[in-house]
Design an enzyme around this catalytic site. Structure first.
Site, PDB file in Angstrom:
ATOM      1  N   SER A 192      -9.866   1.950   2.571  1.00  0.00           N
ATOM      2  CA  SER A 192      -8.949   2.664   1.718  1.00  0.00           C
ATOM      3  C   SER A 192      -7.912   1.785   1.010  1.00  0.00           C
ATOM      4  CB  SER A 192      -8.205   3.708   2.541  1.00  0.00           C
ATOM      5  OG  SER A 192      -7.372   3.081   3.505  1.00  0.00           O
ATOM      6  N   LYS A 248       0.842  -1.203   0.000  1.00  0.00           N
ATOM      7  CA  LYS A 248       0.000   0.000   0.000  1.00  0.00           C
ATOM      8  C   LYS A 248       0.881   1.259   0.000  1.00  0.00           C
ATOM      9  CE  LYS A 248      -4.001   1.942   2.511  1.00  0.00           C
ATOM     10  NZ  LYS A 248      -4.916   1.774   3.660  1.00  0.00           N
ATOM     11  N   SER A 276     -10.201  -0.371   6.775  1.00  0.00           N
ATOM     12  CA  SER A 276      -9.571  -0.191   5.463  1.00  0.00           C
ATOM     13  C   SER A 276      -8.875  -1.421   4.890  1.00  0.00           C
ATOM     14  CB  SER A 276      -8.566   0.961   5.522  1.00  0.00           C
ATOM     15  OG  SER A 276      -9.229   2.196   5.474  1.00  0.00           O
TER      16      SER A 276
END
Lengths: 448, 96
Positions: free
Chosen positions: A125, A50, A149
């Site tokens: 996210s 990420k 997330s």
């Protein structure tokens, strides 16, 4: 796609060949936009990262314009742990700006598609990490979970996503959103791979003062045959969509036939979780994001003096959702409102934590939805308050610091994945993985 | 509770952010909606509940005080900073 377990037995030559093919496949699937770019470190098993986890010499930008130009000067602890276990950071994945969002639509790099249906969001996210694994473009990925997330995009994309107990995984090198809620965790094709990756990234670290300093591992003791007591929440799920209710019933049936004991429990109205979460998270975010001022890193927009430089940099560098949360955070922390909002939210966290502790006096795990529906279409959560409400089933886990694992249970009539989560006591990842393994076998989702 | 333009102006100052004229109305209404929602916490009885919260009940862990430094990190940061020279960040003029 081969599993992480399988990939760990490949030779260096096989891995290098695999990574070349994987890179080609990622380039052929550009429209998915799961990856921002693909770089490789070392000759290990490729793991997608990420865009808020520091990998030395990579551009790491938390999906934001304000961090364009920033190059990570060191590795996050989780990256050091990957490398020493024969894994390679391979590609950085798209995300909502500063991890603030539930759809990955707020990224500076544009939206990511859901790999099952391009009209739907991948969740957020950690939407890029979830889409990459769901599309067969990553063996496994790292995400971060502040209010769901990891778990929510995992559920939307039909993969496994796990949020460790607060403190289990070092936050050193994770771009901070809300420091008392953030945890890095694995996003994988199955429960066993999640356990393998969790064992690799977890453990003590002196660079994070909130680290739990615990080094026990789950993989050596994984046991799907343990008989557990599992709480279900009939009233809590009343407002979820029919797809979620169907999956919930299917999961209960699978758990019962695997010999687990199902116990009905109740929890307080989750609207209070949402309030406590959005007050706490925005307050912490306001403080954490104060460092982005255009002076030391990232993107500077010059003004005629220092103050104007700060304002110009931040006003042009942050997107709308991030600005909203900074303004809200300053509101709940400002004099005159601090007691009624911030302090009240901290008291509410105690109530939420105690409520969980009481349930865990009687059970080993809790079965819960991850989201109130399957992945919505793009634009459906355009109203911020509506988006916040969609976090209803994930945020209390962060507020109480608990470990939880989201796994796919079934597909709805349109073929969209429906995921559910199991929640465990603090530091009881062993029971979480044991129960999840049993549920995974019982529901037989079996897409991979 | 309703957020108004005066409060937004105060929050902009606290946040070092400027909200453009065409977005003010929308932001005021969104913040009002969110703040009104989180007002529901006033329904909860929290008398006697601790007003601070820490994730762990344990004390902050101690470690040996061994000095360590990795100068390459500061070198790298300065190298990629928007404006730097002679081991300093360069900022616009502070004193008029």
């Amino acid at each position: 796609m081969i599993t992480l377990k399988e990939a760990l037995s490949l030779s260096k030559e096989e891995l290098n060949k695999f990574k070349k093919e994987l890179q080609t496949k990622i380039e052929e699937n550009k429209s998915l936009n799961a990856y921002i770019d693909v770089m490789n470190v070392g000759d290990g098993v490729p793991i997608a990262i990420k865009d808020n986890i520091q990998v030395k010499d990579w551009s790491v930008t938390s999906g934001s314009k304000i961090l364009q130009g920033y190059i990570a000067p060191y590795n996050a602890t989780v990256i050091e742990k990957l490398k020493s276990s024969g894994l390679s950071p391979f590609g950085r994945t798209n995300m909502d700006e500063f991890a603030m969002g539930s759809t990955t639509e707020s990224s500076y790099y544009g939206k990511t598609q859901n790999p099952v249906n391009a009209e739907h969001v991948p969740g957020g996210s950690s939407g890029g990490s979830a889409a990459a694994v769901g599309a067969g473009l990553a063996i496994a990925a790292l995400g971060s979970d502040t209010g769901g997330s990891i778990r929510q995009p995992a559920a939307y994309c039909g993969i496994v996503g796990m949020k460790p107990t607060y403190g289990r995984v070092s936050r050193y090198g994770l771009g901070a959103y809300a420091s008392s809620l953030d945890q890095i965790g694995p996003m994988t094709q199955n429960v066993e791979d999640a356990a393998i990756l969790y064992d690799i990234i977890s453990g003590s670290d002196t660079k994070d003062s909130t680290n739990a300093m615990m080094d026990d591992k789950v993989v050596p003791n994984l046991n799907a045959t343990r008989k557990l007591k599992i709480a279900v929440l009939p009233k809590y799920i009343e407002n979820a969509s029919q797809d979620i209710k169907d999956a919930y019933a299917k999961a209960i049936e699978a758990l019962e036939s695997a010999g687990h004991t199902i116990i009905e429990k109740e929890m307080m109205d989750a609207k209070y979780d949402i309030s406590a979460y959005y007050i706490t998270a925005t307050a912490e975010a306001t403080t954490n994001l104060a460092r982005y001022d255009g002076i030391r890193y990232g993107n500077r927009v010059d003004g005629k003096n220092l103050e104007e430089t700060y304002i110009n940099t931040r006003s042009e560098g942050f997107g709308d959702e991030v600005k909203r949360r900074i303004l809200l955070g300053n509101f709940v922390l400002s004099s005159g409102y601090y007691e009624a909002y911030y302090v009240k939210a901290q008291k509410t966290r105690h109530i939420i934590k105690e409520e969980y502790a009481k349930i865990f006096n009687d059970v080993d795990l809790i079965l819960s939805p991850v989201a109130p529906s399957v992945a919505p279409k793009f634009g459906e959560l355009a109203n911020p308050m509506q988006m916040y409400l969609s976090d209803i089933y994930t945020i209390s886990v962060n507020l109480a610091g608990l470990p939880a694992l989201s796994l796919p249970v079934m597909k709805n009539k349109d073929g969209l994945p429906v995921g559910l989560q199991l929640i465990a006591k603090p530091y009881d990842e062993q029971t979480l993985f044991d129960g999840s393994l049993s549920l995974e076998k019982g529901v037989n989702y079996g897409v991979f | 509770m309703q957020v108004d333009d005066a409060l937004l102006t105060k929050l902009e100052k606290l946040s070092f952010l400027h909200v453009s004229d065409d977005k003010r109305e929308e932001i005021v209404s969104q913040l009002s909606e969110i703040v009104s929602f989180v007002d529901n916490l006033s329904e909860l009885d929290t008398k006697g509940v601790d007003d601070t919260f820490a994730m762990s009940d344990r004390a902050t862990p101690l470690r040996e005080d061994i000095p360590s430094s990795n100068p390459s990190i500061s070198e790298e940061i300065l190298k990629h900073a928007p404006n730097s020279a002679d081991n300093f960040f360069i900022v616009p003029k502070i004193i008029e």
